[in-house]
Design an enzyme around this catalytic site. Structure first.
Site, mmCIF file in Angstrom:
data_model
loop_
_atom_site.group_PDB
_atom_site.id
_atom_site.type_symbol
_atom_site.label_atom_id
_atom_site.label_comp_id
_atom_site.label_asym_id
_atom_site.label_seq_id
_atom_site.Cartn_x
_atom_site.Cartn_y
_atom_site.Cartn_z
ATOM 1 C CD GLU A 150 8.178 2.711 -2.457
ATOM 2 O OE1 GLU A 150 7.556 2.289 -1.003
ATOM 3 O OE2 GLU A 150 8.446 1.469 -2.870
ATOM 4 C CD GLU A 210 -3.610 11.864 4.442
ATOM 5 O OE1 GLU A 210 -4.301 12.081 3.792
ATOM 6 O OE2 GLU A 210 -2.492 12.059 4.489
ATOM 7 C CE LYS A 225 1.119 7.087 5.440
ATOM 8 N NZ LYS A 225 1.538 8.006 6.045
#
Ligand code: HSE
Length: 339
Positions: A150, A210, A225
């Site tokens: 998740e 990131e 994603k």
């Protein structure tokens, strides 16, 4: 539940803070997770079968090295990820190291070793799920272990459980949304007058970006994603080459001001179906619900066969926000084990 962590950046630290703050409340619910091992690329590693002390772990991380973690009985500082897995005391591996969307390594090998060693696997690292989901899923099924991720999409905002659990009876035909917190934060700040460079520096300082922020501003993080969503929503094992990807590097403050003058906002939008998709900056009319999603928030609209459009909006990045997804995944694993 004994936990191993690979990676201890913003997400690992956010997760550890949450675990510490909620430990009494979790124990009341019969859930007692312990961090027994942490491996990092830059701060060293720590392993102790009886559990590590979270405040001391956070203090050592803040000081830049696990060498600052106090000596304790049974503490080892020299273990590898494979060594921690092989020791047999852990129940779950949390893969939180920086995302690599080219090879998914070295995380993929640790993930497979964990599943093969009988551990549950929870990821915030997008690489292994985006590039090797079928392989991970097979390894998890072969050992009857759970694979949860998740945290990889929209931080703790439960978009995967929404699609896979709450909407399990629907077919999802397409998805459209904002999937990167860093760029959405930058675009919001730039509309308020901040420069691109300063907005990026702030997004990094806030723990949204990131380790290499090129992945955020060039659209690759959102594309990774999108691959994870393609798998989770449509069961479609897409590759990066199935997506047309661009980012916000070409967007200037003047572009944003001009859009604003026309009643529009520029957003980095991902669009996806089982056949492929794209990530690119688009001008949206201010009346578009996605135009109102600001800061590090993300949003995703799922087009379903039975329910029409369902939209979820919430945090898209951040250490504690992503750590929340890890805790929720671990609670889901514990619930499934107790059934
Ligand atoms: N760098 C990512 C983002 C972190 O900004 O959305 C969350 O995946």
């Amino acid at each position: 539940m004994n936990l191993l962590l690979i990676g201890f950046g913003a997400v690992g630290q956010g997760f550890a803070e949450i675990l510490h703050e909620k430990s009494a409340r979790l124990q009341e619910r019969g859930f007692a997770p312990r961090i027994i091992g942490v491996i990092t690329a830059t701060r060293g590693g720590l392993y102790r079968r009886d559990g590590l002390d979270i405040p001391a772990l956070l203090a050592a991380a803040a000081a830049g090295s696990f060498a600052k973690y106090p000596q304790q009985a049974g503490l080892r500082r020299d273990v590898s990820a494979q060594g921690m897995i092989a020791d047999g005391a852990a129940d779950a591996l949390l893969e939180l190291s920086p995302t690599n969307l080219e090879t998914a390594q070295p995380a993929l090998d640790s993930c497979l070793a964990a599943l093969e060693g009988g551990l549950h696997l929870v990821l915030a690292n997008k690489g292994p799920v985006a590039l090797a989901y079928p392989q991970l899923q097979r390894a998890a099924q072969a050992r009857g272990r759970q694979l949860r991720f998740e945290a990889t999409v929209m931080a703790g905002t439960p978009v995967l459980s929404l699609a896979q659990e709450a909407l399990a009876g629907c077919a999802i035909v397409s998805a459209r949304g904002i999937l990167n917190g860093t760029t959405n934060y930058m675009l919001t700040r730039m509309e308020a007058g901040m420069s691109y460079e300063e907005a990026l520096a702030q997004a990094q300082a806030l723990g949204y970006a990131e380790a290499d922020p090129a992945g955020d501003v060039e659209g690759w993080d959102a594309a990774g994603k999108a691959l994870i969503l393609a798998q989770a929503l449509f069961g479609a094992p897409l590759r990066l080459t199935d997506l047309a990807v661009s980012g916000i590097t070409q967007i200037s403050a003047a572009d944003i001001a001009e859009a604003k003058a026309r009643g529009e906002r520029i957003k980095l939008i991902a669009e996806l179906s089982a056949a492929g998709g794209e990530v690119r900056a688009r001008r949206l009319p201010i009346s578009d619900p996605l135009a109102g999603v600001s800061g590090a928030s993300n949003a995703l609209t799922l087009e379903t066969d039975l329910l029409g459009a369902v939209t979820i909006v919430g945090a898209g990045a951040g250490g504690r926000e992503t750590g929340t997804a890890l805790l929720n995944d671990l609670l889901a694993i514990a619930r499934a084990e107790n059934r």
